[in-house]
Design an enzyme around this catalytic site. Structure first.
Site, PDB file in Angstrom:
ATOM      1  N   THR A   8       0.841  -1.195   0.000  1.00  0.00           N
ATOM      2  CA  THR A   8       0.000   0.000   0.000  1.00  0.00           C
ATOM      3  C   THR A   8       0.877   1.246   0.000  1.00  0.00           C
ATOM      4  O   THR A   8       2.043   1.188   0.388  1.00  0.00           O
ATOM      5  CB  THR A   8      -0.922   0.044   1.244  1.00  0.00           C
ATOM      6  N   LYS A  13      -3.979   3.651   6.054  1.00  0.00           N
ATOM      7  CA  LYS A  13      -3.895   2.204   6.270  1.00  0.00           C
ATOM      8  C   LYS A  13      -2.583   1.841   6.958  1.00  0.00           C
ATOM      9  O   LYS A  13      -2.548   1.020   7.860  1.00  0.00           O
ATOM     10  CB  LYS A  13      -3.911   1.490   4.916  1.00  0.00           C
ATOM     11  N   ASP A  69      -7.325  -6.265   0.780  1.00  0.00           N
ATOM     12  CA  ASP A  69      -8.372  -5.749  -0.090  1.00  0.00           C
ATOM     13  C   ASP A  69      -9.645  -5.690   0.744  1.00  0.00           C
ATOM     14  O   ASP A  69      -9.899  -6.580   1.562  1.00  0.00           O
ATOM     15  CB  ASP A  69      -8.567  -6.642  -1.309  1.00  0.00           C
TER      16      ASP A  69
HETATM   17  P1  IMP Z   1      -8.997  -1.247  -0.538  1.00  0.00           P
HETATM   18  O1  IMP Z   1      -9.180  -2.548  -1.195  1.00  0.00           O
HETATM   19  O2  IMP Z   1      -8.443  -1.387   0.845  1.00  0.00           O
HETATM   20  O3  IMP Z   1      -8.291  -0.225  -1.362  1.00  0.00           O
HETATM   21  O4  IMP Z   1     -10.445  -0.665  -0.267  1.00  0.00           O
HETATM   22  C1  IMP Z   1     -11.364  -0.403  -1.303  1.00  0.00           C
HETATM   23  C2  IMP Z   1     -12.180   0.786  -0.938  1.00  0.00           C
HETATM   24  O5  IMP Z   1     -12.923   0.506   0.248  1.00  0.00           O
HETATM   25  C3  IMP Z   1     -11.382   2.053  -0.625  1.00  0.00           C
HETATM   26  O6  IMP Z   1     -11.194   2.834  -1.755  1.00  0.00           O
HETATM   27  C4  IMP Z   1     -12.233   2.753   0.364  1.00  0.00           C
HETATM   28  O7  IMP Z   1     -13.180   3.543  -0.293  1.00  0.00           O
HETATM   29  C5  IMP Z   1     -12.954   1.640   1.064  1.00  0.00           C
HETATM   30  N1  IMP Z   1     -12.322   1.332   2.353  1.00  0.00           N
HETATM   31  C6  IMP Z   1     -11.342   0.441   2.607  1.00  0.00           C
HETATM   32  N2  IMP Z   1     -11.044   0.428   3.913  1.00  0.00           N
HETATM   33  C7  IMP Z   1     -11.850   1.347   4.485  1.00  0.00           C
HETATM   34  C8  IMP Z   1     -11.998   1.782   5.820  1.00  0.00           C
HETATM   35  O8  IMP Z   1     -11.334   1.344   6.768  1.00  0.00           O
HETATM   36  N3  IMP Z   1     -12.924   2.726   6.017  1.00  0.00           N
HETATM   37  C9  IMP Z   1     -13.693   3.248   5.020  1.00  0.00           C
HETATM   38  N4  IMP Z   1     -13.576   2.885   3.770  1.00  0.00           N
HETATM   39  C10 IMP Z   1     -12.663   1.917   3.498  1.00  0.00           C
END
Ligand code: IMP
Length: 192
Positions: A8, A13, A69
């Site tokens: 990441t 995060k 993810d």
């Molecule tokens: P990723 O796979 O972790 O990139 O998450 C995909 C999408 O989910 C991100 O672009 C955020 O919009 C949402 N997301 C992931 N983790 C969180 C969190 O902890 N709080 C709120 N939205 C999240």
């Protein structure tokens, strides 16, 4: 000290995961590992996306690594945005536009149950393991709170009256999807 690449560049995060893993594991970001391109996230499920990202990093740097993810699954929308949570409204990870779209899709909808689901995929010397974390909750009717990122200001976790964006980072970490998945990762890595 054990060094491990976390796939990441998201500072929020990184902070969350560092707080859970503690001082005994050194986390290297993608940028620090020399990976500057966007990693493809085109798989059909959260688990396969996490694995694909971890495999991409492992193939590039040959070092121990993990990727996460996350999807927000809203029951009234048949589980959407789910694996498409990052690109729900546009192609470009626009958190604000994603929230506007979600509120619009749920306009007038009374049952607003949802959950965040995270899968962390770890590759250690070629060996793959996955860890899942889930938190149940509901979607608010407007944005509430200033903290966090993504859909945080729209999600009230079960048993709480505040959204994730109103909770202190350590409170969110203790109950969140990613917090729960990373706690399992930590137990594995630290041999607890
Ligand atoms: P990723 O796979 O972790 O990139 O998450 C995909 C999408 O989910 C991100 O672009 C955020 O919009 C949402 N997301 C992931 N983790 C969180 C969190 O902890 N709080 C709120 N939205 C999240």
């Amino acid at each position: 000290m054990k060094r491990i690449v976390f796939a990441t560049n998201n500072a929020h995060k990184l902070e969350e995961v560092r707080a859970i893993l503690g001082q005994s594991i050194e986390l290297i970001t993608l940028r620090e590992a020399g990976i500057t391109e966007d990693i493809p996230e085109e798989e059909p499920t959260i688990e396969s996306n996490a694995l694909a990202k971890a495999r991409y990093v492992y193939e590039k740097c040959g070092c121990d690594c993990f990727a996460d993810d996350t999807g927000l699954e809203v029951d009234a929308l048949g589980g959407a945005p789910g694996v498409h949570s990052a690109r729900y409204a546009t192609d470009g990870h626009d958190f604000g536009a994603n929230r506007v779209k979600l509120l619009r899709e749920l306009e007038g909808v009374a049952s607003r149950e949802a959950r965040f689901r995270t899968v962390v995929a770890l590759i250690e010397q070629g060996h793959e393991t996955t860890f899942e974390g889930v938190v149940e909750g509901t979607i608010t009717t407007e944005e509430i709170g200033e903290g966090g990122f993504g859909y945080d200001c729209l999600f009230t976790p079960e048993g709480y009256t505040q959204t994730f964006a109103e909770l202190a980072p350590e409170e969110k970490n203790a109950i969140s999807h990613r917090g729960r998945a990373v706690a399992k990762l930590a137990a594995h890595l630290l041999g607890k």
